[in-house]
Structures are given as C-alpha cells and as structure tokens.
Scaffold this active site. Structure first.
Site, PDB file in Angstrom:
ATOM      1  CB  SER A 180      -0.911   0.022   1.226  1.00 43.08           C
ATOM      2  OG  SER A 180      -1.681  -1.158   1.302  1.00 43.08           O
TER       3      SER A 180
HETATM    4  N1  SAH Z   1      -0.585  -4.266   3.870  1.00 43.58           N
HETATM    5  C1  SAH Z   1       0.135  -4.902   2.803  1.00 43.58           C
HETATM    6  C2  SAH Z   1      -0.511  -4.675   1.473  1.00 43.58           C
HETATM    7  C3  SAH Z   1      -1.497  -5.664   1.215  1.00 43.58           C
HETATM    8  S1  SAH Z   1      -2.253  -5.737  -0.358  1.00 43.58           S
HETATM    9  C4  SAH Z   1       1.556  -4.417   2.770  1.00 43.58           C
HETATM   10  O1  SAH Z   1       1.922  -3.593   3.599  1.00 43.58           O
HETATM   11  O2  SAH Z   1       2.305  -4.883   1.927  1.00 43.58           O
HETATM   12  C5  SAH Z   1      -3.608  -6.743   0.158  1.00 43.58           C
HETATM   13  C6  SAH Z   1      -3.272  -8.160   0.493  1.00 43.58           C
HETATM   14  O3  SAH Z   1      -4.480  -8.782   0.918  1.00 43.58           O
HETATM   15  C7  SAH Z   1      -2.761  -8.983  -0.676  1.00 43.58           C
HETATM   16  O4  SAH Z   1      -1.509  -9.507  -0.354  1.00 43.58           O
HETATM   17  C8  SAH Z   1      -3.807 -10.100  -0.828  1.00 43.58           C
HETATM   18  O5  SAH Z   1      -3.267 -11.343  -1.207  1.00 43.58           O
HETATM   19  C9  SAH Z   1      -4.407 -10.147   0.556  1.00 43.58           C
HETATM   20  N2  SAH Z   1      -5.744 -10.717   0.673  1.00 43.58           N
HETATM   21  C10 SAH Z   1      -6.819 -10.579  -0.147  1.00 43.58           C
HETATM   22  N3  SAH Z   1      -7.880 -11.263   0.348  1.00 43.58           N
HETATM   23  C11 SAH Z   1      -7.466 -11.841   1.519  1.00 43.58           C
HETATM   24  C12 SAH Z   1      -8.095 -12.673   2.487  1.00 43.58           C
HETATM   25  N4  SAH Z   1      -9.366 -13.068   2.393  1.00 43.58           N
HETATM   26  N5  SAH Z   1      -7.357 -13.072   3.556  1.00 43.58           N
HETATM   27  C13 SAH Z   1      -6.066 -12.707   3.690  1.00 43.58           C
HETATM   28  N6  SAH Z   1      -5.421 -11.934   2.795  1.00 43.58           N
HETATM   29  C14 SAH Z   1      -6.112 -11.499   1.729  1.00 43.58           C
END
Ligand code: SAH
Length: 218
Positions: free
Chosen positions: A63
């Site tokens: 993000s």
């Molecule tokens: N906060 C993270 C960015 C995450 S992007 C950072 O600092 O890098 C969002 C993430 O949510 C992705 O990696 C995706 O695979 C995950 N995601 C999507 N649906 C999900 C679910 N149901 N449970 C766990 N992770 C999920």
C-alpha cells in the site's frame, strides 16, 4: 537506523505530515524508522519511498505510505493492544503495527507472500508478529477478541466474523466498495449494543477474496 534511504524516508514522513495531514506523531516516528525498501522487490527499492503503491509478488501491492499511515492512525492504538491484520502482503504494514501495539496476528491468503513476509519480519528482529496463510475474512478465532482489526484489501461488506472477534470499544478499519476497483475507507467501532461506522473517503485497494469477501479476483 541510518542507511542510504534515510533522506528519502524523512521526505516521505514530511509529506505525510504536511500534505496528508497525518497528525499522530507516533505513527510518523515509526514510519521514519521502518525500512520500507526491504519490503519491495529488489528492482524497485529506489522507488520504495515514493507517494504510491508498488507491485509485490502474486499480483498484489504494498500500500501507498499515506494509506498505511492513515489506517494505522485510525486504529488509535495503545501499546497493550492485540491486533488482527488481514492482507499482510509484504509485511510492511505489520512491521509498522508491531512498533505500536503488543501483538499482531496477520493473515495473508497468498502462500508465497505469507512465507516471505514472515521471513522478512524475523530477519528484522520483529518478534511480536505471527503470520498465517488463510482466508482472513474468517478472522483468527483462537486469538480473539482483538482491540483493533485492520483489513488491507477491499471487500463488499464488513466480514461478520471480524466484528464478532472485536472487543467492545475495539476499532476495525476496512475499505468497502460495491465493485472490486474502488472503495471507501470505513471505521467500525464496536459498542455495548452493536457498532457505529464512520466514513473516511475514497480509496483503491486490491480485492478482499474469501468467504466474506469477493468470490474471485476479477
Ligand atoms: N498491507 C500490505 C498490502 C497488502 S495488499 C503491505 O503492507 O504490503 C492486500 C493483500 O491482501 C494482498 O496480499 C492479498 O493477497 C491479501 N488478501 C486478499 N484477500 C485476503 C483474504 N481473504 N485473507 C487474507 N489476505 C487477503
């Protein structure tokens, strides 16, 4: 920590404070310290402190710094808090949370990302984050209830298990949207009789995929 990115990090924090009006000095102080360049692919490390999200493995993103700061600020953390984080991705947001609360339980659905995030956090000596690979829309029942829940992917509804696993007085921050492309950042606060919600404006996250999220990636 002094490294070649110290100046870039300082500029990022100035932008968060002056342009984005992030006011919680504890959040700014932590983001001044956490080495974001170690959470992005090696080829992108010189872009790590720019004002945008960046691609990571598995077609996902780390993000934008502003979003990390804003969501963290909205959680109004106390040092004794236990946090559930959904969508650990690179582990950067987990690292930021780890410096502001007691324990972080982070869930990531993409196996390669969960593994890498866990390894990175250990390499940085961060010991209060547990990462598991699973559908985070189900929460993490055995460690509930939580003081705060952060969802870093956009879903269609507030996943019911996440509210159920929130303490009374606890805060949940989640991007919610009617389609998978755009959302609004919402804070849910649990109270004695139910919960209240506040809206903090438009945002764009990758989709939350799971039982209480979207069914597939499109
Ligand atoms: N906060 C993270 C960015 C995450 S992007 C950072 O600092 O890098 C969002 C993430 O949510 C992705 O990696 C995706 O695979 C995950 N995601 C999507 N649906 C999900 C679910 N149901 N449970 C766990 N992770 C999920």
């Amino acid at each position: 920590m002094a490294d070649e990115f110290e100046i870039s990090r300082t500029k990022m924090v100035q932008r968060l404070r002056d342009h984005y009006k992030i006011a919680d000095e504890r959040v700014l102080d932590v983001m001044q310290k956490v080495p974001r360049h170690l959470f992005v692919p090696e080829a992108l490390k010189f872009q790590a402190y720019k004002d945008n999200a960046l691609p990571i493995a598995g077609n996902q993103t780390i993000s934008q710094p502003f979003i990390v700061a804003r969501m963290t600020e909205l959680l109004e953390l106390k040092p004794s808090d236990r946090i559930l984080e959904i969508g650990a991705g690179s582990g950067y947001q987990s690292a930021v949370l780890s410096k502001l609360a007691r324990t972080i339980y982070a869930v990531e659905r993409v196996p390669a990302l969960a593994k890498k995030a866990s390894e990175r956090l250990s390499e940085l000596g961060i010991k209060n984050v547990s990462v598991k690979c699973d559908d985070g829309t189900l929460g993490w029942e055995v460690y509930a209830p939580f003081d705060a829940v952060l969802v870093a992917a956009g879903g269609p509804v507030i996943p019911e298990p996440l509210v159920a696993q929130l303490k009374v007085g606890g805060r949940l921050v989640i991007p919610l949207g009617k389609d998978t492309k755009t959302q609004e950042l919402v804070r849910v606060t649990r109270n004695e009789s139910g919960f209240s919600t506040e809206n903090f404006g438009a945002c764009a996250f990758v989709p939350l995929i799971g039982q209480h999220g979207w069914q597939k990636e499109t």
